[in-house]
Design an enzyme around this catalytic site. Sequence first.
Site, PDB file in Angstrom:
ATOM      1  N   SER A   5      15.733 -12.738   1.671  1.00  0.00           N
ATOM      2  CA  SER A   5      14.303 -12.640   1.394  1.00  0.00           C
ATOM      3  C   SER A   5      13.946 -13.693   0.354  1.00  0.00           C
ATOM      4  O   SER A   5      14.784 -14.084  -0.462  1.00  0.00           O
ATOM      5  CB  SER A   5      13.952 -11.250   0.853  1.00  0.00           C
ATOM      6  OG  SER A   5      12.592 -11.193   0.454  1.00  0.00           O
ATOM      7  N   ASP A  66      14.397  -4.120   5.873  1.00  0.00           N
ATOM      8  CA  ASP A  66      13.091  -4.157   6.498  1.00  0.00           C
ATOM      9  C   ASP A  66      12.465  -2.815   6.168  1.00  0.00           C
ATOM     10  O   ASP A  66      13.068  -1.757   6.396  1.00  0.00           O
ATOM     11  CB  ASP A  66      13.175  -4.374   8.002  1.00  0.00           C
ATOM     12  CG  ASP A  66      11.817  -4.763   8.584  1.00  0.00           C
ATOM     13  OD1 ASP A  66      11.089  -5.524   7.914  1.00  0.00           O
ATOM     14  OD2 ASP A  66      11.476  -4.307   9.683  1.00  0.00           O
ATOM     15  N   SER A  67      11.311  -2.876   5.576  1.00  0.00           N
ATOM     16  CA  SER A  67      10.639  -1.675   5.094  1.00  0.00           C
ATOM     17  C   SER A  67       9.195  -1.683   5.554  1.00  0.00           C
ATOM     18  O   SER A  67       8.634  -2.739   5.844  1.00  0.00           O
ATOM     19  CB  SER A  67      10.670  -1.621   3.559  1.00  0.00           C
ATOM     20  OG  SER A  67      11.985  -1.669   3.080  1.00  0.00           O
ATOM     21  N   PHE A 155       4.064  -3.573  -5.130  1.00  0.00           N
ATOM     22  CA  PHE A 155       3.472  -4.541  -4.213  1.00  0.00           C
ATOM     23  C   PHE A 155       3.235  -3.839  -2.880  1.00  0.00           C
ATOM     24  O   PHE A 155       3.548  -2.660  -2.714  1.00  0.00           O
ATOM     25  CB  PHE A 155       4.375  -5.779  -4.047  1.00  0.00           C
ATOM     26  CG  PHE A 155       5.791  -5.467  -3.633  1.00  0.00           C
ATOM     27  CD1 PHE A 155       6.166  -5.454  -2.303  1.00  0.00           C
ATOM     28  CD2 PHE A 155       6.761  -5.193  -4.594  1.00  0.00           C
ATOM     29  CE1 PHE A 155       7.474  -5.170  -1.925  1.00  0.00           C
ATOM     30  CE2 PHE A 155       8.076  -4.913  -4.230  1.00  0.00           C
ATOM     31  CZ  PHE A 155       8.428  -4.896  -2.895  1.00  0.00           C
ATOM     32  N   GLY A 156       2.649  -4.567  -1.943  1.00  0.00           N
ATOM     33  CA  GLY A 156       2.395  -3.980  -0.623  1.00  0.00           C
ATOM     34  C   GLY A 156       1.398  -2.835  -0.684  1.00  0.00           C
ATOM     35  O   GLY A 156       0.338  -2.925  -1.302  1.00  0.00           O
ATOM     36  N   ASP A 158       1.791   0.018  -2.168  1.00  0.00           N
ATOM     37  CA  ASP A 158       2.034   0.910  -3.307  1.00  0.00           C
ATOM     38  C   ASP A 158       0.757   1.502  -3.914  1.00  0.00           C
ATOM     39  O   ASP A 158       0.739   2.680  -4.276  1.00  0.00           O
ATOM     40  CB  ASP A 158       2.827   0.196  -4.405  1.00  0.00           C
ATOM     41  CG  ASP A 158       4.315   0.089  -4.080  1.00  0.00           C
ATOM     42  OD1 ASP A 158       4.785   0.807  -3.173  1.00  0.00           O
ATOM     43  OD2 ASP A 158       5.014  -0.713  -4.734  1.00  0.00           O
ATOM     44  N   HIS A 183      11.922   4.751  -1.106  1.00  0.00           N
ATOM     45  CA  HIS A 183      12.679   4.503   0.123  1.00  0.00           C
ATOM     46  C   HIS A 183      13.719   3.412  -0.087  1.00  0.00           C
ATOM     47  O   HIS A 183      14.859   3.526   0.347  1.00  0.00           O
ATOM     48  CB  HIS A 183      11.718   4.114   1.242  1.00  0.00           C
ATOM     49  CG  HIS A 183      10.815   2.956   0.930  1.00  0.00           C
ATOM     50  ND1 HIS A 183      10.020   2.905  -0.198  1.00  0.00           N
ATOM     51  CD2 HIS A 183      10.585   1.777   1.586  1.00  0.00           C
ATOM     52  CE1 HIS A 183       9.347   1.774  -0.217  1.00  0.00           C
ATOM     53  NE2 HIS A 183       9.674   1.066   0.845  1.00  0.00           N
TER      54      HIS A 183
END
Length: 201
Positions: A5, A66-67, A155-156, A158, A183
């Site tokens: 990543s 991968d999430s 991030f994302g 959240d 997770h």
Amino acid sequence: MVLASRNDAKLVELRRILAVAGLAVELVALPDGPDVPETGATFAENALIKARDAARVTGLPAVADDSGLAVDALGGMPGVLSARWSGLLPGAGRAERDAANNALVLAQLADVPEERRGAAFVCAAAVVTPDGAEQVVHGQMCGRLVRVPRGDGGFGYDPLFLPDGQNRTSAELSPAEKDAISHRGRAFGQLAGVLRELLAI
């Protein structure tokens, strides 16, 4: 080990998780180069695609995850499309992409009542060694989605995600609090044990 990543926030988070797990390894980001397409239909498939490529390119043991967010009212979507849900091209900045993804999910759930706003963050974490050994583990954090983004951490998605048993979103938790229940924290906590055996460390 190399992390498959170039997401600096993810690198910091995973270094922290592996350190808490007592794993004495140096985790470095993937060198600059073209991103391998994530063409898998599942989180596990995409994690393995990235880890295999990183191990091949660098000659080092590679870890990848991968999430994504699985929303009950959206039939488990965005799922593996979480990072690309809004349709913004990869060239868009991460903050811009996150904001667009969050805005789209909120719009799609605008009329969904509280009792049907359940969701889960899901993570598949993979390790691949240069000699071809590989393993995948999984982690999950259940909760629900709030109607207005809250918090400036993480991030994302959240700022939208309220973990079960919490009154703060993932973006309002401290890094240590988030790692303990997330997770990714759960998946990489398991992966630490796999890595000890696989790499004899």
